[in-house]
Design an enzyme around this catalytic site. Sequence first.
Site, PDB file in Angstrom:
ATOM      1  N   GLY A   1     -20.822  83.039  45.433  1.00 61.99           N
ATOM      2  CA  GLY A   1     -20.076  82.465  46.544  1.00 61.99           C
ATOM      3  C   GLY A   1     -18.950  83.396  46.977  1.00 61.99           C
ATOM      4  N   GLY A   2     -17.744  83.134  46.460  1.00 59.57           N
ATOM      5  CA  GLY A   2     -16.534  83.829  46.909  1.00 59.57           C
ATOM      6  C   GLY A   2     -16.660  85.342  46.962  1.00 59.57           C
TER       7      GLY A   2
ATOM      8  N   SER B   1     -18.529  81.855  39.727  1.00 58.55           N
ATOM      9  CA  SER B   1     -17.442  82.833  39.570  1.00 58.55           C
ATOM     10  C   SER B   1     -17.925  84.223  39.156  1.00 58.55           C
ATOM     11  CB  SER B   1     -16.377  82.308  38.599  1.00 58.55           C
ATOM     12  OG  SER B   1     -15.722  81.190  39.169  1.00 58.55           O
TER      13      SER B   1
ATOM     14  N   TRP C   1     -22.315  81.987  51.513  1.00 58.49           N
ATOM     15  CA  TRP C   1     -21.041  82.098  52.239  1.00 58.49           C
ATOM     16  C   TRP C   1     -20.338  80.749  52.401  1.00 58.49           C
ATOM     17  CZ3 TRP C   1     -22.337  85.859  56.909  1.00 58.49           C
ATOM     18  CH2 TRP C   1     -22.421  87.171  56.422  1.00 58.49           C
ATOM     19  N   LYS C   2     -20.966  79.680  51.995  1.00 60.16           N
ATOM     20  CA  LYS C   2     -20.383  78.330  52.145  1.00 60.16           C
ATOM     21  C   LYS C   2     -19.888  78.153  53.590  1.00 60.16           C
ATOM     22  CE  LYS C   2     -18.917  78.748  47.360  1.00 60.16           C
ATOM     23  NZ  LYS C   2     -18.683  77.913  46.225  1.00 60.16           N
TER      24      LYS C   2
HETATM   25  C1  PEP Z   1     -21.816  79.139  44.747  1.00 57.88           C
HETATM   26  O1  PEP Z   1     -21.286  78.740  45.778  1.00 57.88           O
HETATM   27  O2  PEP Z   1     -23.018  78.935  44.532  1.00 57.88           O
HETATM   28  C2  PEP Z   1     -20.973  79.850  43.775  1.00 57.88           C
HETATM   29  C3  PEP Z   1     -21.513  80.245  42.651  1.00 57.88           C
HETATM   30  O3  PEP Z   1     -19.664  80.059  44.130  1.00 57.88           O
HETATM   31  P1  PEP Z   1     -18.606  81.061  43.399  1.00 57.88           P
HETATM   32  O4  PEP Z   1     -19.346  82.369  43.173  1.00 57.88           O
HETATM   33  O5  PEP Z   1     -17.500  81.185  44.368  1.00 57.88           O
HETATM   34  O6  PEP Z   1     -18.243  80.431  42.105  1.00 57.88           O
END
Ligand code: PEP
Length: 249
Positions: free
Chosen positions: A234-235, A213, A10-11
Amino acid sequence: MRRPVFAANWKMNIGPTEARAFMAAFTAKWTPRADRSLIFFPSALSLGTVVHALAGRSDIAVGVQNIWTEDKGAFTGENSAPIAAEAGARYTLVGHSERRHIFGETDEQTAKKCVAAVRAGLTPILCVGELLEEREQGITHDVVLRQLTAGLRELSDETIASMAVAYEPVWAIGTGKNATPEDASAVHRFIRDALIERSGIAGESTAILYGGSVNSTNCASLRAADHVDGLLVGGASLDVDTWARICGT
Ligand code: PEP
């Protein structure tokens, strides 16, 4: 740890109030499945809320996004591994690209953080991955091997067997540009060979996750790619329905 792993990073998003609502909605939607492991990495400030919300759901684990190398002391603002464990974390990310490239985390620190994690009973997920210019220079394998070798330096083969490595090309994180399944597969194969070279048969058990992503459209093909044991997201993990769909692939 070769059972497929779906890890949500979730950052610096989702405070305790939203986390409580997220978990209520997610646990209502997600039926436990023995064939996969789910891990949430909330903000440290929401970790206790998430642990509390998951009481009775032993199928879903919680991790901390970052720890410091020492267990306690004058390190204002840092997360201690034993305190994270006491708060209910079972995993920690180490060497996430945002730690490396925004906060200057070094290979040396990732080695110490992996040791601190194990000392506290946390399972590390060591993140490795190249910058765009490193990929363009054709040195992806060198970068990944350097980060892997450094991060695992002090760990026993037994720990290596039970932990995970996440391959997260930096150019793919939060950019909407994911690696192709073929690209991910090739680097994962390289990582697997390096783990076996390092730790023999133990290196066959380490889970290798892809991150960068991942979304509800590309998750199935990335998940199905050879040598990909799971996803670090992440997102797309910030939305209950999207995340549940990804976890179901
Ligand atoms: C992450 O934060 O490890 C990541 C892969 O982010 P995202 O999926 O948003 O690229």
